[in-house]
Design a protein around this motif. Structure first.
Motif, short mmCIF file in Angstrom:
data_model
loop_
_atom_site.label_atom_id
_atom_site.label_comp_id
_atom_site.label_asym_id
_atom_site.label_seq_id
_atom_site.Cartn_x
_atom_site.Cartn_y
_atom_site.Cartn_z
N VAL A 106 0.85 -1.19 0.00
CA VAL A 106 0.00 0.00 0.00
C VAL A 106 0.88 1.23 0.00
N SER A 107 1.92 1.19 0.84
CA SER A 107 2.84 2.32 0.92
C SER A 107 3.49 2.58 -0.43
N GLY A 108 3.78 1.50 -1.17
CA GLY A 108 4.38 1.63 -2.50
C GLY A 108 3.39 2.22 -3.49
N LEU A 109 2.20 1.59 -3.58
CA LEU A 109 1.23 2.04 -4.58
C LEU A 109 0.73 3.45 -4.33
N THR A 110 0.56 3.80 -3.05
CA THR A 110 0.06 5.14 -2.76
C THR A 110 1.19 6.16 -2.81
N THR A 111 2.38 5.71 -3.19
CA THR A 111 3.58 6.54 -3.30
C THR A 111 3.91 7.24 -2.00
N THR A 112 3.69 6.51 -0.89
CA THR A 112 4.01 7.08 0.42
C THR A 112 5.51 6.89 0.70
N GLY A 113 5.93 5.62 0.71
CA GLY A 113 7.34 5.36 0.99
C GLY A 113 7.61 5.06 2.45
N ALA A 114 6.54 4.85 3.24
CA ALA A 114 6.73 4.42 4.63
C ALA A 114 7.08 2.94 4.61
N SER A 115 8.09 2.54 5.36
CA SER A 115 8.55 1.16 5.24
C SER A 115 8.60 0.47 6.59
N ILE A 116 8.33 -0.83 6.59
CA ILE A 116 8.47 -1.62 7.81
C ILE A 116 9.76 -2.43 7.76
N LEU A 117 10.53 -2.26 6.67
CA LEU A 117 11.76 -3.04 6.53
C LEU A 117 12.84 -2.49 7.47
N THR A 118 13.58 -3.40 8.06
CA THR A 118 14.69 -2.96 8.93
C THR A 118 16.03 -3.28 8.30
N ASP A 119 16.04 -4.26 7.39
CA ASP A 119 17.31 -4.65 6.79
C ASP A 119 17.17 -4.68 5.26
N ILE A 120 17.24 -3.50 4.64
CA ILE A 120 17.00 -3.41 3.20
C ILE A 120 18.04 -4.18 2.38
N PRO A 121 19.35 -4.09 2.70
CA PRO A 121 20.33 -4.80 1.86
C PRO A 121 20.11 -6.31 1.80
N ALA A 122 19.36 -6.87 2.77
CA ALA A 122 19.13 -8.32 2.76
C ALA A 122 18.05 -8.72 1.77
N MET A 123 17.30 -7.73 1.25
CA MET A 123 16.20 -8.05 0.33
C MET A 123 16.75 -8.55 -1.00
N SER A 124 15.91 -9.37 -1.69
CA SER A 124 16.31 -9.81 -3.02
C SER A 124 16.11 -8.65 -4.00
N ARG A 125 16.86 -8.70 -5.10
CA ARG A 125 16.75 -7.64 -6.12
C ARG A 125 15.33 -7.59 -6.70
N GLY A 126 14.76 -8.75 -6.94
CA GLY A 126 13.41 -8.81 -7.52
C GLY A 126 12.40 -8.08 -6.65
N CYS A 127 12.45 -8.37 -5.34
CA CYS A 127 11.48 -7.75 -4.44
C CYS A 127 11.73 -6.25 -4.32
N LEU A 128 13.02 -5.85 -4.27
CA LEU A 128 13.33 -4.42 -4.21
C LEU A 128 12.80 -3.70 -5.44
N PHE A 129 12.96 -4.35 -6.59
CA PHE A 129 12.49 -3.74 -7.84
C PHE A 129 10.97 -3.57 -7.80
N TRP A 130 10.28 -4.63 -7.41
CA TRP A 130 8.82 -4.59 -7.36
C TRP A 130 8.33 -3.53 -6.38
N ARG A 131 9.00 -3.46 -5.23
CA ARG A 131 8.62 -2.51 -4.19
C ARG A 131 8.71 -1.09 -4.75
N SER A 132 9.77 -0.77 -5.48
CA SER A 132 9.90 0.57 -6.03
C SER A 132 9.01 0.76 -7.25
N PHE A 133 8.82 -0.33 -8.02
CA PHE A 133 8.01 -0.22 -9.23
C PHE A 133 6.56 0.13 -8.87
#
Lengths: 481, 460
Positions: A106-133
């Protein structure tokens, strides 16, 4: 209520999301994340089957819709999009809990950018891409995209467009809805590509260029770095400042410039109000934070970036503005309400509404001084109709009421008041970061499941400008006469 | 093509609807914000609020890129001025059409005014409606008449009653039994519109059929099937509208006795001054007693022309119940005419439909300035079929110089060559005839949007 047409359009949106999910699949394949790619493919298939199923079930339905159906289609479409968009995060295990994944989507689609992630570098590239897309999709709006692609639009589609596009008055820029949608998306894609190229020349990797461009274009704010844009060179920081401001401008003005009516574009009152606000606040804040920085150059850069980021409701940061003096922080908090221009990808109340509110308050004062005086409020060179003026003030009333409701609902969370207040304001205005624990270095991970759901609702309410969600939840909208 | 429609009243809205379904880029212009909001909510058009005769407003509406400017506001003078400005600002690119309906302008001076103002076309829906009514009253057996190319070719619509001799016969039998060379072009059965192309097609009672034939053949055919009615000699018109004025003029000129019933004293007075030889009755036509007193039962035809569709329908039903041989009602709203049909009325006239047909044809011809442009267009059966007249200026590959028997196999579905006009003579096409350059061709099409004669071919 035309239920079949609502279902049909919802089906189209879901199918479209299925198609869009193929992009992160491709990204995962490029980085040899085979397991991630598979899960994205599975989600795409689910969305495709569900969406096309709905379309087939409702084929041959009556296409006539009214404003009411437009609101419901948009609300339902966005909720469905978020629910399905959250699936890949859960499937891949990058965000194991569904409510967390839902909040992030929801935060992504509504272009908010609020995140619950604490360890971003551990995310996979695919998920990071989708999250920003999701920022990019939500920025201009998925229904506008659908109208540009699916040759389904008729005169009535304007109701859907009005419900999804932000701003007090939404009008077409060319006679046909479909052409309007196409032009908007072409301009959006053009600006996006321009930023990708700029970031590449600034030395950013291709992957991060896309991630940060999506974040800027949708005025979202998801980054692949814990330090956000602060991790990059001053050159990139200035460039991103400019692009954030560009995406916060009404896209109709770009069209006017494209058809060589630069003069009419520059006559826009809202644009000058927006630019003026940016210049003044940057000046004041730069002066205010001078003691904390190495020199006037740095303080101007930091102030300009933060003001552009909060003002356009993007939510990137180049410094931890939690540490700034109180005056600067108060200004940023108030700036969250203002947002970008109407008809842009930004959130907030919109500069146009603020302008109209100020002018109509001035008219009221004048009326009290001279009870018999007759005067019209003019905005953008035209007298403002009473309907639009009342629309803006009523919207503001509802907006304040809902904000109070959200504050009460998350009031019990175990954080200080500054955190809770700024979290509610930030989510409702689609900004992203707040102050204290939800500041640029913090996050929303500590909130309870309940608060995450409330804040997700707040983000949807803010992005769709209240009415679609509220009307869909009112029983009399659905009741047969 | 980019079109501006100035004036979003009844006619303007009808035009927007018809032109939007043609796929044009439309801009609706009106000074009333509510009217603009209303049309932009329903049709895929962009709205501009302002005075159509104001240069700035025209500029806003994008007059410089506009191909066609149509002014249909309530005021003739505003329409003329708006068109004049639009024509000048469009710098030769913009075609302008104004609605001019005041009878004072519609005399010999119209041509001069049209030329001097640079109007491409001046349209007068009331006059067009009066002409169509006049045609029907000349041939009362028909429920509708569509005339092509200076009246040398007509398509007439008939309704087959329960006792019709045509009930249950095939087109092949029709051709053999009645020696007349007529062609059945369209059949409306229930909600379906059929374009019969094979001889085995069977007609049924209740069908509304459109037939074409040379004018002399039509009378012969109608006599054979027992449908011929004499030309109306005594006509009663209800309502002294502009249409009534034009119609009364046409009728009296051809020796028909006309009576107009009008309830407004000033209008009645005015008509009496302008229409010598017509008897004007001051009174409310909704009173049945008055109609009977004025000889409703003795008239050959009754035409309801008041401004209210509902009133026209109700009084027409009454007139039909008094066994007036021919009753025609003016109904502007399409949805009402289908209801009136269910109530037993059969002949309607709609100035709004007439004007929208003319403008759709104009726009299509403009779009296709080369090749074989559309000269006349009629939307039939609620727009589900069209009758078009093309002028064949030069040979068209795959169409001209090919016998109909061969050409028929290469046409799209639901397309029929209904007639060929060569040297002012009408040919009802038989298998051996072919289309030649210089001809005018009448084509019937169901579910296609034709703008060029070549469009009738299945493959192109």
């Amino acid at each position: 209520m035309n239920h079949k047409m609502i279902l049909r359009t919802a089906g189209l949106i879901v199918a479209l999301e299925g198609a869009l999910l193929l992009l992160p699949t491709l990204c995962a394949v490029c980085y040899s994340e085979w397991r991630i790619a598979l899960w994205f493919l599975v989600t795409a298939a689910i969305a495709g089957i569900l969406g096309l199923g709905l379309v087939v079930l409702t084929r041959g339905c009556d296409r006539t819709i009214y404003a009411k159906e437009g609101f419901v289609i948009v609300a339902l479409g966005w909720i469905l999009m978020s629910a399905i968009g959250a699936l890949p995060f859960v499937f891949t295990g990058d965000i194991p809990a569904y409510h967390d994944a839902f909040f992030e989507t929801v935060s992504g689609l509504t272009t908010t950018g609020a995140s619950i992630l604490t360890d971003i570098p551990a995310m996979s590239r695919g998920c990071l891409f989708w999250r920003s897309f999701t920022h990019w999709i939500g920025g201009m709006g998925v229904l506008v995209l659908m109208m540009a692609i699916v040759p389904d639009a008729n005169g009535r589609s304007i109701h859907i467009m009005r419900a999804e596009m932000p701003g007090p008055v939404v009008d077409k820029i060319v006679p046909r809805v479909r052409d309007t949608a196409k032009i908007l998306y072409l301009m959006y894609i053009g600006l996006t590509l321009a930023e990708v190229i700029f970031l590449l020349t600034g030395g950013m990797s291709l992957f991060e260029s896309f991630i940060h461009t999506f974040g800027t274009a949708g005025t979202g704010g998801f980054s692949s770095r814990p330090e956000s844009i602060g991790a990059f060179s001053p050159y990139i920081q200035w460039g991103v400042t400019v692009f954030m401001l560009l995406f916060g401008v009404n896209f109709n003005l770009y069209y006017l410039i494209l058809i060589k009516r630069v003069k009419s574009a520059l006559r826009s009152e809202e644009l000058w109000l927006y630019v003026g606000l940016f210049v003044i606040l940057t000046g004041v804040i730069a002066w205010n934070i001078r003691p904390l920085t190495a020199g006037i150059g740095e303080s101007l850069r930091l102030a300009a970036f933060q003001v552009a980021s909060i003002g356009t409701t993007t939510g990137y940061a180049t410094t931890d503005f939690n540490l700034w003096p109180n005056l600067a922080r108060m200004m940023l908090l108030l700036l969250m309400f203002v947002g970008g221009c109407a008809g842009s990808t930004a959130g907030g109340l919109k500069v146009a509404r603020i302008g109209i509110l100020l002018k109509s308050a001035g008219k009221e004062l004048n009326r009290l001084r001279h009870p018999r005086s007759v005067n019209a409020v003019r905005f953008e060179g035209k007298p403002l109709s009473e309907e639009t003026r009342a629309g803006v003030t009523n919207y503001f009333a509802l907006y304040a009421l809902l904000l109070a409701g959200i504050l009460i609902m998350i009031g019990g969370e175990p954080f200080d008041m500054e955190t809770n207040i700024s979290a509610a304001i930030s989510c409702f205005n689609n900004v992203g970061p707040g102050f204290s624990s939800v500041g640029p270095t913090g996050g929303y991970a500590g909130y309870s499941v309940w608060a995450k759901l409330v804040l997700s609702a707040a983000m949807l309410l803010g992005r769709l400008e209240i009415y679609p969600i509220v009307l869909s939840l009112t029983p009399s909208t659905w009741r047969k006469k | 093509m980019k079109i501006i429609v100035c004036g979003c009243g009844k006619i303007g809205t009808t035009l927007l609807s018809a032109l939007a379904s043609e796929g044009h880029d439309l801009c609706a212009l009106d000074k009333d914000p509510a009217a603009v909001a209303e049309v932009t909510n329903i049709y895929d058009v962009i709205g501009v609020c302002g005075n159509g005769a104001d240069c700035e407003t025209l500029e806003d509406a994008g007059i410089r890129e506009t191909d066609l400017f149509i002014a249909v506001t309530g005021s003739d003078e505003l329409n003329m001025l708006a068109c004049f400005l639009a024509g000048r600002m469009g710098a030769g690119r913009t075609h302008t059409i104004a609605r001019i309906r005041n009878p004072e302008y519609n005399d010999a001076s119209l041509d001069f005014m049209r030329r001097e103002l640079g109007l491409s076309l001046a349209i007068n829906p009331e006059l067009l409606a009066a002409r169509e009514l006049f045609d029907i009253l000349r041939m009362p057996s028909a429920v509708g008449i569509d005339a092509f190319s200076g009246r040398s070719f007509e398509m007439i619509e008939l309704i087959l009653k329960d006792d019709s001799v045509l009930d249950g016969i095939t087109l092949q039998e029709l051709r053999n039994t009645y020696q007349a060379t007529v062609l059945v072009c369209t059949v409306q059965r229930g909600d379906e519109v059929l374009i019969p192309r094979s001889g085995t097609f069977t007609l049924r009672a209740g069908d509304r059929i459109g037939i074409t034939a040379a004018p002399s053949e039509i009378a012969k055919f109608l006599r054979q099937i027992g449908l011929l009615q004499k030309k109306a000699r005594r006509v009663m018109l209800l309502g002294g509208s502009r249409t009534a004025f034009y119609l009364a003029k046409l009728l009296t000129a051809s020796g028909v006795s006309v009576k107009i019933i009008e309830k407004d004293p000033a209008t009645a007075e005015d008509l009496a001054e302008k229409l010598p030889g017509v008897s004007i009755v001051l009174g409310d036509g909704a009173q049945q007693e008055l109609l009977l007193e004025e000889g409703l039962r003795e008239t050959d035809a009754f035409v309801a022309l008041t401004g209210m569709d509902e009133e026209n329908i109700l009084i027409s039903i009454y007139a039909a119940s008094q066994s007036v041989p021919k009753v025609i009602s003016k109904i502007n709203r399409d949805e009402l005419s289908s209801m009136a049909e269910k109530l037993g009325l059969d002949s309607f006239i709609s100035p709004r439909r007439i004007i929208s047909d003319v403008l759709v044809q104009y726009a299509r011809a403009l779009e296709n300035s080369q090749g074989t442009a559309v000269e006349t267009l009629y939307k039939l059966m609620d727009g589900r079929a069209e009758a078009l007249e093309f002028r064949v200026k030069e040979p068209v590959e795959g169409v001209t110089d090919i016998p109909i028997s061969v050409l028929g196999k290469t046409l799209k579905e639901n397309i029929l060559i209904a007639g060929i006009i060569r040297n002012r003579k009408t040919i009802v096409p038989g298998p051996a005839d072919s289309i030649l350059p210089g001809d005018r061709v009448i084509v019937l099409a169901g579910g296609h949007r034709l703008s060029d004669l070549g469009d009738i071919l299945a493959q192109r």
